[in-house]
Design a protein around this motif. Sequence first.
Motif, PDB file in Angstrom:
ATOM      1  N   GLN A   4       0.827  -1.203   0.000  1.00  0.00           N
ATOM      2  CA  GLN A   4       0.000   0.000   0.000  1.00  0.00           C
ATOM      3  C   GLN A   4       0.859   1.249   0.000  1.00  0.00           C
ATOM      4  O   GLN A   4       0.574   2.215  -0.718  1.00  0.00           O
ATOM      5  N   ILE A   5       1.948   1.254   0.775  1.00  0.00           N
ATOM      6  CA  ILE A   5       2.865   2.388   0.799  1.00  0.00           C
ATOM      7  C   ILE A   5       3.476   2.602  -0.573  1.00  0.00           C
ATOM      8  O   ILE A   5       3.584   3.727  -1.062  1.00  0.00           O
ATOM      9  N   ALA A   6       3.872   1.517  -1.200  1.00  0.00           N
ATOM     10  CA  ALA A   6       4.466   1.625  -2.532  1.00  0.00           C
ATOM     11  C   ALA A   6       3.481   2.214  -3.521  1.00  0.00           C
ATOM     12  O   ALA A   6       3.834   3.039  -4.370  1.00  0.00           O
ATOM     13  N   LEU A   7       2.211   1.806  -3.423  1.00  0.00           N
ATOM     14  CA  LEU A   7       1.196   2.349  -4.318  1.00  0.00           C
ATOM     15  C   LEU A   7       1.019   3.839  -4.111  1.00  0.00           C
ATOM     16  O   LEU A   7       0.916   4.608  -5.066  1.00  0.00           O
ATOM     17  N   PRO A 127      -5.864   4.825  -6.450  1.00  0.00           N
ATOM     18  CA  PRO A 127      -6.457   3.692  -7.170  1.00  0.00           C
ATOM     19  C   PRO A 127      -5.878   2.364  -6.709  1.00  0.00           C
ATOM     20  O   PRO A 127      -4.760   2.299  -6.197  1.00  0.00           O
ATOM     21  N   LEU A 128      -6.650   1.303  -6.869  1.00  0.00           N
ATOM     22  CA  LEU A 128      -6.209  -0.065  -6.594  1.00  0.00           C
ATOM     23  C   LEU A 128      -5.934  -0.332  -5.123  1.00  0.00           C
ATOM     24  O   LEU A 128      -5.168  -1.233  -4.797  1.00  0.00           O
ATOM     25  N   THR A 129      -6.511   0.448  -4.220  1.00  0.00           N
ATOM     26  CA  THR A 129      -6.330   0.187  -2.794  1.00  0.00           C
ATOM     27  C   THR A 129      -7.670  -0.188  -2.160  1.00  0.00           C
ATOM     28  O   THR A 129      -8.710   0.357  -2.515  1.00  0.00           O
ATOM     29  N   TYR A 130      -7.625  -1.144  -1.214  1.00  0.00           N
ATOM     30  CA  TYR A 130      -8.814  -1.535  -0.464  1.00  0.00           C
ATOM     31  C   TYR A 130      -8.385  -1.878   0.956  1.00  0.00           C
ATOM     32  O   TYR A 130      -7.460  -2.666   1.145  1.00  0.00           O
ATOM     33  N   PRO A 131      -9.009  -1.251   1.975  1.00  0.00           N
ATOM     34  CA  PRO A 131     -10.050  -0.226   1.840  1.00  0.00           C
ATOM     35  C   PRO A 131      -9.510   1.043   1.169  1.00  0.00           C
ATOM     36  O   PRO A 131      -8.296   1.220   1.087  1.00  0.00           O
ATOM     37  N   ARG A 132     -10.404   1.897   0.681  1.00  0.00           N
ATOM     38  CA  ARG A 132     -10.012   3.087  -0.041  1.00  0.00           C
ATOM     39  C   ARG A 132      -9.080   3.944   0.806  1.00  0.00           C
ATOM     40  O   ARG A 132      -9.310   4.167   1.994  1.00  0.00           O
ATOM     41  N   THR A 133      -8.000   4.398   0.189  1.00  0.00           N
ATOM     42  CA  THR A 133      -6.972   5.155   0.891  1.00  0.00           C
ATOM     43  C   THR A 133      -6.781   6.510   0.233  1.00  0.00           C
ATOM     44  O   THR A 133      -6.710   6.601  -0.996  1.00  0.00           O
ATOM     45  N   LEU A 134      -6.703   7.550   1.044  1.00  0.00           N
ATOM     46  CA  LEU A 134      -6.430   8.878   0.512  1.00  0.00           C
ATOM     47  C   LEU A 134      -4.953   9.012   0.194  1.00  0.00           C
ATOM     48  O   LEU A 134      -4.088   8.611   0.981  1.00  0.00           O
ATOM     49  N   GLY A 135      -4.641   9.586  -0.940  1.00  0.00           N
ATOM     50  CA  GLY A 135      -3.257   9.770  -1.351  1.00  0.00           C
ATOM     51  C   GLY A 135      -2.746  11.149  -0.996  1.00  0.00           C
ATOM     52  O   GLY A 135      -3.250  11.813  -0.087  1.00  0.00           O
ATOM     53  N   MET A 136      -1.750  11.596  -1.744  1.00  0.00           N
ATOM     54  CA  MET A 136      -1.130  12.885  -1.481  1.00  0.00           C
ATOM     55  C   MET A 136      -1.892  14.005  -2.172  1.00  0.00           C
ATOM     56  O   MET A 136      -2.422  13.838  -3.264  1.00  0.00           O
ATOM     57  N   LYS A 137      -1.895  15.166  -1.538  1.00  0.00           N
ATOM     58  CA  LYS A 137      -2.401  16.362  -2.180  1.00  0.00           C
ATOM     59  C   LYS A 137      -1.380  16.790  -3.232  1.00  0.00           C
ATOM     60  O   LYS A 137      -0.183  16.823  -2.954  1.00  0.00           O
ATOM     61  N   ASP A 160       3.855  18.960   4.750  1.00  0.00           N
ATOM     62  CA  ASP A 160       3.113  18.610   5.967  1.00  0.00           C
ATOM     63  C   ASP A 160       1.981  17.613   5.709  1.00  0.00           C
ATOM     64  O   ASP A 160       1.159  17.362   6.587  1.00  0.00           O
ATOM     65  N   ASP A 161       1.945  17.024   4.523  1.00  0.00           N
ATOM     66  CA  ASP A 161       0.893  16.073   4.167  1.00  0.00           C
ATOM     67  C   ASP A 161       1.104  14.761   4.921  1.00  0.00           C
ATOM     68  O   ASP A 161       2.151  14.116   4.769  1.00  0.00           O
ATOM     69  N   PRO A 162       0.145  14.321   5.757  1.00  0.00           N
ATOM     70  CA  PRO A 162       0.316  13.076   6.509  1.00  0.00           C
ATOM     71  C   PRO A 162       0.414  11.846   5.623  1.00  0.00           C
ATOM     72  O   PRO A 162       0.863  10.786   6.073  1.00  0.00           O
ATOM     73  N   ALA A 163       0.006  11.954   4.347  1.00  0.00           N
ATOM     74  CA  ALA A 163       0.105  10.807   3.444  1.00  0.00           C
ATOM     75  C   ALA A 163       1.540  10.510   3.040  1.00  0.00           C
ATOM     76  O   ALA A 163       1.833   9.423   2.531  1.00  0.00           O
ATOM     77  N   ILE A 164       2.453  11.446   3.277  1.00  0.00           N
ATOM     78  CA  ILE A 164       3.861  11.227   2.924  1.00  0.00           C
ATOM     79  C   ILE A 164       4.561  10.657   4.152  1.00  0.00           C
ATOM     80  O   ILE A 164       5.015  11.381   5.032  1.00  0.00           O
TER      81      ILE A 164
END
Length: 209
Positions: A4-7, A127-137, A160-164
């Motif tokens: 998931q991190i790689a995606l 895309p392609l993540t389950y459960p749905r995951t928010l990506g980077m802004k 400051d994006d927590p997705a990174i």
Amino acid sequence: MKKQIALICFIVVLSFTNKLFAQETSGDKKESPLYDYYEKQLNNTDTIPSFKDQENKLKITGTIYYNDGITPAKDVILYIYQPSEEGHFKTNKENGKKYVEHRGWVKTDEDGRYTFYTFIPGAPYVPLTYPRTLGMKQILPVIKEPGKPEYDFDAFIFDDDPAISSRCRKKLDRIGYKGILKLEKQGNMYVATKDIVLKTGSAMIIASL
């Protein structure tokens, strides 16, 4: 979790720009959304549509240099497009052509300077993540040097994006990714300084904050 991190790191940052840009074009360079402007109206400052209505206003400003990193690059066109504050790409249609609503163009002045007034976009779903995951802004930039074809360069993402995650940052460092914006609050808006050094067929992004 590792997958998931790689995606998040690679699908969102590296593939997303090409995906969106391809959707706006039809294979002809002259039909690229970068060319959807009136030449006589271009200057070194532009404001993204609905800027005044946005809560998280953002000013991105900087200098574009030639590949020596010293000489300012005049008449370089920088085009950006981005999601809404909800993370969705709002589109409109004109003359049978679909385009992203939140977009803008600048053309550098004699000092290589440019400024965009925009807003911090929302995070899209990966895309392609389950459960749905928010990506980077992200804000997606395209550059056009005089006499050369346009090309994509590193998407602007937010420090400051927590997705990174720290793991993601290490991956981005390894591939030489330089698109991170560091924000400073000034009055009622955020400000990021982003200088660009042109290179043959690509661009290297340097964060000045």
